[in-house]
Design a protein around this motif. Sequence first.
Motif, PDB file in Angstrom:
ATOM      1  N   PHE A  86     -99.975  17.089  35.065  1.00  0.00           N
ATOM      2  CA  PHE A  86     -99.819  17.035  33.620  1.00  0.00           C
ATOM      3  C   PHE A  86     -98.377  17.322  33.240  1.00  0.00           C
ATOM      4  O   PHE A  86     -97.597  17.827  34.031  1.00  0.00           O
ATOM      5  N   GLU A  87     -98.054  16.934  32.016  1.00  0.00           N
ATOM      6  CA  GLU A  87     -96.717  17.182  31.495  1.00  0.00           C
ATOM      7  C   GLU A  87     -96.808  18.050  30.265  1.00  0.00           C
ATOM      8  O   GLU A  87     -97.667  17.831  29.401  1.00  0.00           O
ATOM      9  N   LYS A  92     -92.946  18.591  34.166  1.00  0.00           N
ATOM     10  CA  LYS A  92     -94.135  18.003  34.802  1.00  0.00           C
ATOM     11  C   LYS A  92     -94.696  19.038  35.769  1.00  0.00           C
ATOM     12  O   LYS A  92     -93.944  19.713  36.472  1.00  0.00           O
ATOM     13  N   ARG A 144    -108.328  15.974  26.357  1.00  0.00           N
ATOM     14  CA  ARG A 144    -107.696  17.083  25.634  1.00  0.00           C
ATOM     15  C   ARG A 144    -108.340  18.420  25.990  1.00  0.00           C
ATOM     16  O   ARG A 144    -107.675  19.453  25.963  1.00  0.00           O
ATOM     17  N   SER A 157     -99.357  15.132  28.219  1.00  0.00           N
ATOM     18  CA  SER A 157    -100.040  14.068  28.951  1.00  0.00           C
ATOM     19  C   SER A 157    -100.781  14.646  30.149  1.00  0.00           C
ATOM     20  O   SER A 157    -100.412  15.698  30.670  1.00  0.00           O
ATOM     21  N   LYS A 161    -101.277   9.873  31.306  1.00  0.00           N
ATOM     22  CA  LYS A 161    -101.756   9.266  30.064  1.00  0.00           C
ATOM     23  C   LYS A 161    -101.554  10.250  28.902  1.00  0.00           C
ATOM     24  O   LYS A 161    -101.972  11.407  29.003  1.00  0.00           O
ATOM     25  N   PRO A 162    -100.944   9.788  27.822  1.00  0.00           N
ATOM     26  CA  PRO A 162    -100.758  10.658  26.662  1.00  0.00           C
ATOM     27  C   PRO A 162    -102.105  11.138  26.118  1.00  0.00           C
ATOM     28  O   PRO A 162    -103.102  10.424  26.195  1.00  0.00           O
ATOM     29  N   LEU A 163    -102.137  12.345  25.584  1.00  0.00           N
ATOM     30  CA  LEU A 163    -103.386  12.905  25.081  1.00  0.00           C
ATOM     31  C   LEU A 163    -103.889  12.204  23.830  1.00  0.00           C
ATOM     32  O   LEU A 163    -105.060  12.286  23.512  1.00  0.00           O
ATOM     33  N   GLU A 165    -104.298   9.090  23.391  1.00  0.00           N
ATOM     34  CA  GLU A 165    -104.924   7.772  23.656  1.00  0.00           C
ATOM     35  C   GLU A 165    -106.412   7.862  23.498  1.00  0.00           C
ATOM     36  O   GLU A 165    -107.040   8.809  23.868  1.00  0.00           O
TER      37      GLU A 165
END
Length: 165
Positions: A86-87, A92, A144, A157, A161-163, A165
């Motif tokens: 995760f970032e 990261k 999330r 993310s 993948k961005p949260l 989405e």
Amino acid sequence: MASGVKVDENVLHLFNDMKVRKANLSEDEKKRRKKLVLFCLSSDEKKIIVEEGQEILQGDAGDPYTKLVNMLPADDCRYALYDATFETKETKKEDLVFIFWAPETAPLKSKMIYASSKDAIKKKFTGIKHEWQLNGLDDIKDRRSLAEKLGGTTVVSLEGKPLNE
């Protein structure tokens, strides 16, 4: 309440392999590292074992989070070890997450044995920062919810993948 259930040696070896990140691995070796593994009770309910064929490797195609959701049985409990990438807003990260899956549709006996055996496996998994208990698909359908466990609002993310989405 302890159940007397023991943790199989293969579970410990697998945990140690996932926990130790070796910097000098080749790309091929990195792809073969475990990303997620499910654990279940042996048929005699005396040991926690690695569930045969229930794993995701680092190099596997597709979204590991979606695969995790789809691997959990709808009507029985499991433990899992997930190497989450995760970032945050700053950096990261990768952290191991211990997951206890106990869906409401699981038999009562199964829920009781898994709940009372959870400490046995957790004690063997030294250094785990995150524990996530799930009681149904509503708890896991949105990435999330895991991001909150990993770093609250600082996570932007999960698995690339961005949260949002």
